[in-house]
Design a protein around this motif. Structure first.
Motif, PDB file in Angstrom:
ATOM      1  N   LEU A 259     -10.482  10.390  -6.381  1.00  0.00           N
ATOM      2  CA  LEU A 259     -10.095  10.801  -7.729  1.00  0.00           C
ATOM      3  C   LEU A 259      -8.587  10.979  -7.861  1.00  0.00           C
ATOM      4  N   GLY A 260      -7.838  10.087  -7.223  1.00  0.00           N
ATOM      5  CA  GLY A 260      -6.388  10.094  -7.319  1.00  0.00           C
ATOM      6  C   GLY A 260      -5.664  10.971  -6.321  1.00  0.00           C
ATOM      7  N   VAL A 261      -6.413  11.717  -5.508  1.00  0.00           N
ATOM      8  CA  VAL A 261      -5.808  12.619  -4.529  1.00  0.00           C
ATOM      9  C   VAL A 261      -5.851  11.966  -3.148  1.00  0.00           C
ATOM     10  N   PRO A 262      -4.714  11.837  -2.458  1.00  0.00           N
ATOM     11  CA  PRO A 262      -4.742  11.283  -1.097  1.00  0.00           C
ATOM     12  C   PRO A 262      -5.534  12.209  -0.176  1.00  0.00           C
ATOM     13  N   VAL A 263      -6.581  11.656   0.462  1.00  0.00           N
ATOM     14  CA  VAL A 263      -7.451  12.474   1.316  1.00  0.00           C
ATOM     15  C   VAL A 263      -7.633  11.906   2.711  1.00  0.00           C
ATOM     16  N   GLY A 264      -7.041  10.747   2.995  1.00  0.00           N
ATOM     17  CA  GLY A 264      -7.245  10.152   4.306  1.00  0.00           C
ATOM     18  C   GLY A 264      -6.509   8.847   4.466  1.00  0.00           C
ATOM     19  N   ALA A 265      -6.942   8.103   5.496  1.00  0.00           N
ATOM     20  CA  ALA A 265      -6.280   6.836   5.821  1.00  0.00           C
ATOM     21  C   ALA A 265      -7.271   5.872   6.460  1.00  0.00           C
ATOM     22  N   VAL A 266      -6.948   4.592   6.370  1.00  0.00           N
ATOM     23  CA  VAL A 266      -7.709   3.555   7.057  1.00  0.00           C
ATOM     24  C   VAL A 266      -7.344   3.618   8.541  1.00  0.00           C
ATOM     25  N   THR A 267      -8.362   3.656   9.410  1.00  0.00           N
ATOM     26  CA  THR A 267      -8.107   3.764  10.849  1.00  0.00           C
ATOM     27  C   THR A 267      -8.420   2.489  11.621  1.00  0.00           C
ATOM     28  N   ASP A 268      -9.262   1.604  11.066  1.00  0.00           N
ATOM     29  CA  ASP A 268      -9.601   0.364  11.770  1.00  0.00           C
ATOM     30  C   ASP A 268     -10.167  -0.636  10.771  1.00  0.00           C
ATOM     31  N   ILE A 269      -9.889  -1.909  11.014  1.00  0.00           N
ATOM     32  CA  ILE A 269     -10.441  -2.996  10.200  1.00  0.00           C
ATOM     33  C   ILE A 269     -10.871  -4.097  11.146  1.00  0.00           C
ATOM     34  N   ARG A 270     -12.086  -4.606  10.929  1.00  0.00           N
ATOM     35  CA  ARG A 270     -12.557  -5.720  11.772  1.00  0.00           C
ATOM     36  C   ARG A 270     -13.580  -6.555  11.015  1.00  0.00           C
ATOM     37  N   VAL A 271     -13.813  -7.750  11.500  1.00  0.00           N
ATOM     38  CA  VAL A 271     -14.843  -8.632  10.956  1.00  0.00           C
ATOM     39  C   VAL A 271     -16.075  -8.475  11.836  1.00  0.00           C
ATOM     40  N   THR A 272     -17.224  -8.261  11.208  1.00  0.00           N
ATOM     41  CA  THR A 272     -18.468  -8.051  11.947  1.00  0.00           C
ATOM     42  C   THR A 272     -19.067  -9.386  12.388  1.00  0.00           C
ATOM     43  N   ASP A 273     -20.154  -9.300  13.147  1.00  0.00           N
ATOM     44  CA  ASP A 273     -20.863 -10.499  13.609  1.00  0.00           C
ATOM     45  C   ASP A 273     -21.457 -11.306  12.465  1.00  0.00           C
ATOM     46  N   ILE A 274     -21.643 -10.683  11.320  1.00  0.00           N
ATOM     47  CA  ILE A 274     -22.207 -11.396  10.169  1.00  0.00           C
ATOM     48  C   ILE A 274     -21.132 -11.726   9.130  1.00  0.00           C
ATOM     49  N   ASP A 275     -19.888 -11.801   9.599  1.00  0.00           N
ATOM     50  CA  ASP A 275     -18.754 -12.212   8.773  1.00  0.00           C
ATOM     51  C   ASP A 275     -18.547 -11.361   7.518  1.00  0.00           C
ATOM     52  N   THR A 276     -18.653 -10.061   7.691  1.00  0.00           N
ATOM     53  CA  THR A 276     -18.268  -9.139   6.639  1.00  0.00           C
ATOM     54  C   THR A 276     -17.166  -8.241   7.188  1.00  0.00           C
ATOM     55  N   ALA A 277     -16.364  -7.713   6.302  1.00  0.00           N
ATOM     56  CA  ALA A 277     -15.288  -6.813   6.725  1.00  0.00           C
ATOM     57  C   ALA A 277     -15.848  -5.412   6.902  1.00  0.00           C
ATOM     58  N   ARG A 278     -15.451  -4.768   7.985  1.00  0.00           N
ATOM     59  CA  ARG A 278     -15.809  -3.366   8.222  1.00  0.00           C
ATOM     60  C   ARG A 278     -14.500  -2.589   8.273  1.00  0.00           C
ATOM     61  N   VAL A 279     -14.364  -1.639   7.364  1.00  0.00           N
ATOM     62  CA  VAL A 279     -13.158  -0.822   7.275  1.00  0.00           C
ATOM     63  C   VAL A 279     -13.549   0.610   7.617  1.00  0.00           C
ATOM     64  N   GLU A 280     -12.914   1.162   8.638  1.00  0.00           N
ATOM     65  CA  GLU A 280     -13.175   2.546   9.006  1.00  0.00           C
ATOM     66  C   GLU A 280     -12.067   3.422   8.441  1.00  0.00           C
ATOM     67  N   ILE A 281     -12.486   4.564   7.897  1.00  0.00           N
ATOM     68  CA  ILE A 281     -11.535   5.502   7.318  1.00  0.00           C
ATOM     69  C   ILE A 281     -11.734   6.876   7.941  1.00  0.00           C
ATOM     70  N   GLU A 282     -10.682   7.657   7.888  1.00  0.00           N
ATOM     71  CA  GLU A 282     -10.767   9.058   8.289  1.00  0.00           C
ATOM     72  C   GLU A 282     -10.393   9.888   7.075  1.00  0.00           C
ATOM     73  N   VAL A 283     -11.253  10.859   6.752  1.00  0.00           N
ATOM     74  CA  VAL A 283     -11.053  11.701   5.579  1.00  0.00           C
ATOM     75  C   VAL A 283     -10.826  13.138   6.034  1.00  0.00           C
ATOM     76  N   ASP A 284      -9.829  13.775   5.462  1.00  0.00           N
ATOM     77  CA  ASP A 284      -9.513  15.173   5.757  1.00  0.00           C
ATOM     78  C   ASP A 284     -10.495  16.055   4.985  1.00  0.00           C
ATOM     79  N   THR A 285     -11.446  16.658   5.698  1.00  0.00           N
ATOM     80  CA  THR A 285     -12.482  17.454   5.046  1.00  0.00           C
ATOM     81  C   THR A 285     -11.968  18.788   4.519  1.00  0.00           C
ATOM     82  N   THR A 286     -10.703  19.110   4.760  1.00  0.00           N
ATOM     83  CA  THR A 286     -10.125  20.290   4.106  1.00  0.00           C
ATOM     84  C   THR A 286      -9.667  19.938   2.692  1.00  0.00           C
TER      85      THR A 286
END
Length: 89
Positions: free
Chosen positions: A9-36
């Motif tokens: 909702l417009g508030v920075p809460v985290g960052a992308v930590t990893d990006i990879r292509v899966t075995d079925i040719d889709t993008a997998r993006v991992e994020i880390e969110v600050d739960t505070t």
């Protein structure tokens, strides 16, 4: 990009930590969110948003997930919503 901003909702809460292509040719993006800063709940969706047209830098925007829904567990998969960015790229 790894390190790209994740916002809720417009508030920075985290960052992308990893990006990879899966075995079925889709993008997998991992994020880390600050739960505070935010508690993500069932129903949240992600979409890519163009941060800068000049550089093509994207960020992840999260929305949805009503207060009466259960919290997402760590490592939950967040569905993606169609975005204007995907139609332009």
């Amino acid at each position: 990009n790894v390190g790209a901003v994740v916002e809720y909702l417009g508030v920075p809460v985290g960052a992308v930590t990893d990006i990879r292509v899966t075995d079925i040719d889709t993008a997998r993006v991992e994020i880390e969110v600050d739960t505070t800063k935010v508690i993500l709940r069932k129903g949240v969706q992600a979409e890519t948003v163009l941060f800068s047209l000049a550089t093509g830098v994207l960020y992840i925007s999260l929305s949805g997930g009503e207060a009466d829904q259960p919290e997402l567990m760590p490592y939950s998969q967040i569905p993606t919503a169609p975005s204007l960015t995907s139609s332009l790229i």
